[in-house]
Design a protein around this motif. Structure first.
Motif, PDB file in Angstrom:
ATOM      1  N   GLY A 252     -38.813  -2.696  36.887  1.00  0.00           N
ATOM      2  CA  GLY A 252     -39.917  -3.488  36.347  1.00  0.00           C
ATOM      3  C   GLY A 252     -39.938  -3.672  34.843  1.00  0.00           C
ATOM      4  N   CYS A 253     -38.800  -3.480  34.195  1.00  0.00           N
ATOM      5  CA  CYS A 253     -38.716  -3.734  32.754  1.00  0.00           C
ATOM      6  C   CYS A 253     -38.999  -5.233  32.503  1.00  0.00           C
ATOM      7  CB  CYS A 253     -37.315  -3.369  32.288  1.00  0.00           C
ATOM      8  SG  CYS A 253     -37.065  -3.573  30.539  1.00  0.00           S
ATOM      9  N   ASP A 254     -39.719  -5.551  31.437  1.00  0.00           N
ATOM     10  CA  ASP A 254     -40.192  -6.928  31.235  1.00  0.00           C
ATOM     11  C   ASP A 254     -39.159  -7.851  30.592  1.00  0.00           C
ATOM     12  OD1 ASP A 254     -43.150  -6.420  31.900  1.00  0.00           O
ATOM     13  OD2 ASP A 254     -42.704  -4.894  30.378  1.00  0.00           O
ATOM     14  N   THR A 255     -38.485  -7.337  29.559  1.00  0.00           N
ATOM     15  CA  THR A 255     -37.642  -8.199  28.738  1.00  0.00           C
ATOM     16  C   THR A 255     -36.270  -7.572  28.520  1.00  0.00           C
ATOM     17  OG1 THR A 255     -39.648  -8.949  27.619  1.00  0.00           O
ATOM     18  CG2 THR A 255     -37.566  -9.460  26.537  1.00  0.00           C
ATOM     19  N   ALA A 256     -35.261  -8.422  28.495  1.00  0.00           N
ATOM     20  CA  ALA A 256     -33.892  -7.948  28.345  1.00  0.00           C
ATOM     21  C   ALA A 256     -33.257  -8.522  27.090  1.00  0.00           C
ATOM     22  CB  ALA A 256     -33.072  -8.364  29.565  1.00  0.00           C
ATOM     23  N   GLN A 257     -32.397  -7.713  26.473  1.00  0.00           N
ATOM     24  CA  GLN A 257     -31.672  -8.132  25.278  1.00  0.00           C
ATOM     25  C   GLN A 257     -30.312  -7.464  25.334  1.00  0.00           C
ATOM     26  OE1 GLN A 257     -33.629  -6.844  21.680  1.00  0.00           O
ATOM     27  NE2 GLN A 257     -32.204  -7.912  20.320  1.00  0.00           N
ATOM     28  N   GLY A 258     -29.271  -8.214  25.054  1.00  0.00           N
ATOM     29  CA  GLY A 258     -27.962  -7.566  25.049  1.00  0.00           C
ATOM     30  C   GLY A 258     -26.828  -8.556  25.144  1.00  0.00           C
ATOM     31  N   TYR A 259     -25.614  -8.046  24.937  1.00  0.00           N
ATOM     32  CA  TYR A 259     -24.420  -8.881  24.924  1.00  0.00           C
ATOM     33  C   TYR A 259     -24.204  -9.582  26.265  1.00  0.00           C
ATOM     34  CZ  TYR A 259     -23.005  -6.469  20.575  1.00  0.00           C
ATOM     35  OH  TYR A 259     -22.924  -5.964  19.304  1.00  0.00           O
ATOM     36  N   LEU A 260     -24.735  -9.017  27.372  1.00  0.00           N
ATOM     37  CA  LEU A 260     -24.597  -9.662  28.679  1.00  0.00           C
ATOM     38  C   LEU A 260     -25.158 -11.083  28.623  1.00  0.00           C
ATOM     39  CD1 LEU A 260     -23.852  -9.416  31.740  1.00  0.00           C
ATOM     40  CD2 LEU A 260     -26.158  -8.526  32.115  1.00  0.00           C
ATOM     41  N   PHE A 261     -26.192 -11.269  27.835  1.00  0.00           N
ATOM     42  CA  PHE A 261     -26.814 -12.595  27.691  1.00  0.00           C
ATOM     43  C   PHE A 261     -26.191 -13.329  26.513  1.00  0.00           C
ATOM     44  CE2 PHE A 261     -29.733  -9.618  29.569  1.00  0.00           C
ATOM     45  CZ  PHE A 261     -30.108 -10.276  30.720  1.00  0.00           C
TER      46      PHE A 261
END
Ligand code: C2E
Ligand code: MG
Ligand code: MG
Ligand code: MG
Length: 289
Positions: A252-261
Motif C-alpha cells: 500500500g505504498c502511495d508513491t514510487a520513485q526510482g530508476y525503474l521509472f
C-alpha cells in the motif's frame, strides 16, 4: 613491528590530511566560480502514483557540471557547501530555478505536477527560508499546494527548534513537507508524530534490500503502516526492480520513485514526457500478473 606501523600510519595520516585540505580549498574555490558562472543545472525525477502509474510530480535534483572536471555528484559537494555556507547561495538558486520551471510547466498546461525541492540543513536553520520561498512562489505566481519541501531526518534533528517552526510556517501556507531519507537518522517516533510533515520518504537503503532481506521487507511494511496510521503519505525512493515495485504496491505504498521509472533528467526531457502524456500504468498494474 608496532613502531613501523605507527610510523607508517603517521606518514599516511599527514599526507592524506594535506591532500584533503588542498582538495578542500580547491573545491571551495571551484564552488565559488560555479555559482558565478552558473555551472549548476536542475534535473528532475518523476514521482509516480503507485496505483495508477500517473506522474504526480518531480523531485528537483541539483547537478554540477564543472568546466574541467565534468560531473560532480551532489553527494560530494552538498556536504562541503554546507560546511562553508555556500549552500545558502546554491539553495536560493535551487528554489528560484525549481519554481521557475514549475511556472513554465503550469504555462504548458501541466498545472498539477507537484515540484519537490530539497532543503539543506543550514537553510532549515535559517528562519527566513519560508519567507524567501513564499516570495518566490508569489513572484512566479504558482500554486502553493503543488510545492513540496524535502528535509532529511538528520537536518531536522540538528535544528529541532527552528526546524519545527519553519516547517510549521511553510505548512500553514499550504506547502507540503516531506521527511527525506527516513530510517537513516536518529529521530524517534515522537518526532514522527509531532513534526509538521505530510509525507514520509523511505530511504533507498531499505528498498534496495527488500528482495534479499526479510528484515528490511518487514521494516518497510511497518513504516508504511505507521505513516498511514499517522495520516501521512509514503514515497519509496530508489525502486530499481519490478519485484521491489510489486512488493511496495502490495503493502500500500502511495508513491514510487526510482530508476525503474526514470533517472533524473533535464527539464526538456521531462517536458517531452509530459507532452507525450507519459504514464507508467502498464508497469504499475502489470506487475501483479
Ligand atoms: P535525495 O534527496 O534522497 O535524492 C534521491 C537520490 O537518489 C538522488 O541522488 C537520485 O538520483 C537517487 N536515486 C533515485 N532513484 C534511484 C534509484 O533507483 N537507484 C539509485 N541508485 N539512486 C536513485 P542524487 O541526485 O545524486 O542526490 C543525492 C542527494 O544530494 C539527495 O538525496 C539530496 O540529499 C542531495 N541533493 C540533491 N539535490 C539537492 C538540492 O538541490 N539541494 C539540497 N539541499 N540537496 C540536494
Ligand atoms: Mg530528496
Ligand atoms: Mg531521498
Ligand atoms: Mg536518499
Amino acid at each position: 613491528s608496532v613502531k613501523e606501523n605507527g610510523k607508517d600510519s603517521y606518514c599516511f595520516y599527514t599526507d592524506s590530511m594535506q591532500e584533503k585540505t588542498l582538495k578542500h580549498i580547491d573545491m571551495i574555490n571551484s564552488l565559488r566560480r560555479a555559482i558565478e558562472e552558473e555551472e549548476f543545472v536542475l534535473y528532475y525525477q518523476p514521482l509516480v502514483n503507485m496505483k495508477t502509474g500517473e506522474i504526480e510530480g518531480m523531485e528537483a535534483l541539483v547537478r554540477w557540471f564543472h568546466s574541467k572536471k565534468g560531473f560532480i555528484s551532489p553527494l560530494d559537494f552538498i556536504p562541503l557547501a554546507e560546511e562553508t555556507g555556500q549552500i545558502l547561495e546554491i539553495g536560493s538558486w535551487v528554489l528560484k530555478t525549481a519554481c521557475n520551471t514549475k511556472r513554465k510547466w503550469e504555462d504548458m498546461g501541466f498545472a498539477d505536477i507537484k515540484m519537490s525541492i530539497n532543503l539543506s540543513s543550514k537553510r532549515l536553520a535559517n528562519s527566513d527560508v519560508d519567507r524567501e520561498l513564499e516570495r518566490i512562489i508569489q513572484s512566479e505566481g504558482i500554486s502553493v499546494k503543488d510545492i513540496q519541501i524535502e528535509v532529511t531526518e538528520t537536518a531536522v534533528m540538528k535544528n529541532i527548534n527552528t526546524a519545527g517552526e519553519v516547517l510549521q510556517r511553510m505548512r500553514d501556507k499550504g506547502i507540503k513537507i516531506a521527511l527525506d531519507d527516513f530510517g537513516t537518522g536518529y529521530s524517534s517516533l515522537t518526532y514522527l508524530k509531532n513534526l509538521p510533515i505530510d509525507v514520509v520518504k523511505i530511504d533507498r537503503g531499505f528498498i534496495k534490500n527488500i528482495e534479499e532481506k526479510k528484515q528490511d521487507e518487514f521494516i518497510v511494511k511497518t513504516v508504511v503502516e505507521l505513516a498511514h496510521g499517522l495520516g501521512k503519505e509514503v514515497v519509496a525512493e530508489g525502486i530499481e526492480t519490478k519485484r521491489q515495485l510489486e512488493f511496495l504496491r502490495e503493502i500500500g505504498c502511495d508513491t514510487a520513485q526510482g530508476y525503474l521509472f526514470s533517472r533524473p533528467v533535464p527539464a526538456a526531457e521531462i517536458e517531452n514526457m509530459l507532452i507525450q502524456g507519459k504514464n507508467y500504468s502498464e508497469l504499475v498494474t502489470g506487475v501483479t500478473e
